[in-house]
Design a protein around this motif. Structure first.
Motif, PDB file in Angstrom:
ATOM      1  N   LYS A   2       0.273 -17.974   7.043  1.00  0.00           N
ATOM      2  CA  LYS A   2      -0.008 -17.102   8.189  1.00  0.00           C
ATOM      3  C   LYS A   2       0.277 -15.647   7.843  1.00  0.00           C
ATOM      4  N   LYS A   3       1.329 -15.424   7.040  1.00  0.00           N
ATOM      5  CA  LYS A   3       1.654 -14.055   6.637  1.00  0.00           C
ATOM      6  C   LYS A   3       0.536 -13.482   5.775  1.00  0.00           C
ATOM      7  N   GLN A  28      -1.478  -1.369  15.958  1.00  0.00           N
ATOM      8  CA  GLN A  28      -1.275  -2.150  17.174  1.00  0.00           C
ATOM      9  C   GLN A  28      -2.119  -3.423  17.142  1.00  0.00           C
ATOM     10  N   GLY A  31      -0.620  -5.851  14.739  1.00  0.00           N
ATOM     11  CA  GLY A  31       0.558  -6.471  15.324  1.00  0.00           C
ATOM     12  C   GLY A  31       0.183  -7.572  16.292  1.00  0.00           C
ATOM     13  N   GLN A  32      -0.847  -7.353  17.079  1.00  0.00           N
ATOM     14  CA  GLN A  32      -1.318  -8.380  18.001  1.00  0.00           C
ATOM     15  C   GLN A  32      -1.856  -9.579  17.245  1.00  0.00           C
ATOM     16  N   VAL A  34      -0.845 -10.590  14.318  1.00  0.00           N
ATOM     17  CA  VAL A  34       0.320 -11.305  13.776  1.00  0.00           C
ATOM     18  C   VAL A  34       0.953 -12.154  14.866  1.00  0.00           C
ATOM     19  N   GLN A  35       1.102 -11.595  16.058  1.00  0.00           N
ATOM     20  CA  GLN A  35       1.676 -12.349  17.171  1.00  0.00           C
ATOM     21  C   GLN A  35       0.809 -13.545  17.509  1.00  0.00           C
ATOM     22  N   GLY A  36      -0.504 -13.367  17.504  1.00  0.00           N
ATOM     23  CA  GLY A  36      -1.423 -14.462  17.798  1.00  0.00           C
ATOM     24  C   GLY A  36      -1.314 -15.554  16.749  1.00  0.00           C
ATOM     25  N   ALA A  38       1.267 -16.227  15.033  1.00  0.00           N
ATOM     26  CA  ALA A  38       2.589 -16.851  15.158  1.00  0.00           C
ATOM     27  C   ALA A  38       2.659 -17.738  16.411  1.00  0.00           C
ATOM     28  N   HIS A  40       2.612 -16.582  19.677  1.00  0.00           N
ATOM     29  CA  HIS A  40       3.337 -15.952  20.789  1.00  0.00           C
ATOM     30  C   HIS A  40       2.371 -15.304  21.737  1.00  0.00           C
TER      31      HIS A  40
END
Length: 40
Positions: A2-3, A28, A31-32, A34-36, A38, A40
């Motif tokens: 994922k990273k 931004q 970052g979104q 990455v959150q998706g 993960a 979250h």
């Protein structure tokens, strides 16, 4: 894994920006992403 996907998206996003404001928006969005990835 994922990273790796997140870093690839980040790199592609950064290469498409032309201004400082564009960099902020691109970071931004990355970052979104990455959150998706993960969950979250």
């Amino acid at each position: 894994m994922k990273k790796l996907i997140a870093l690839t998206l980040f790199a592609l996003t950064i290469t498409g920006c032309n201004t400082i404001a564009g960099v902020g928006k691109d970071v931004q969005k990355a970052g979104q992403a990455v959150q998706g990835a993960a969950g979250h």
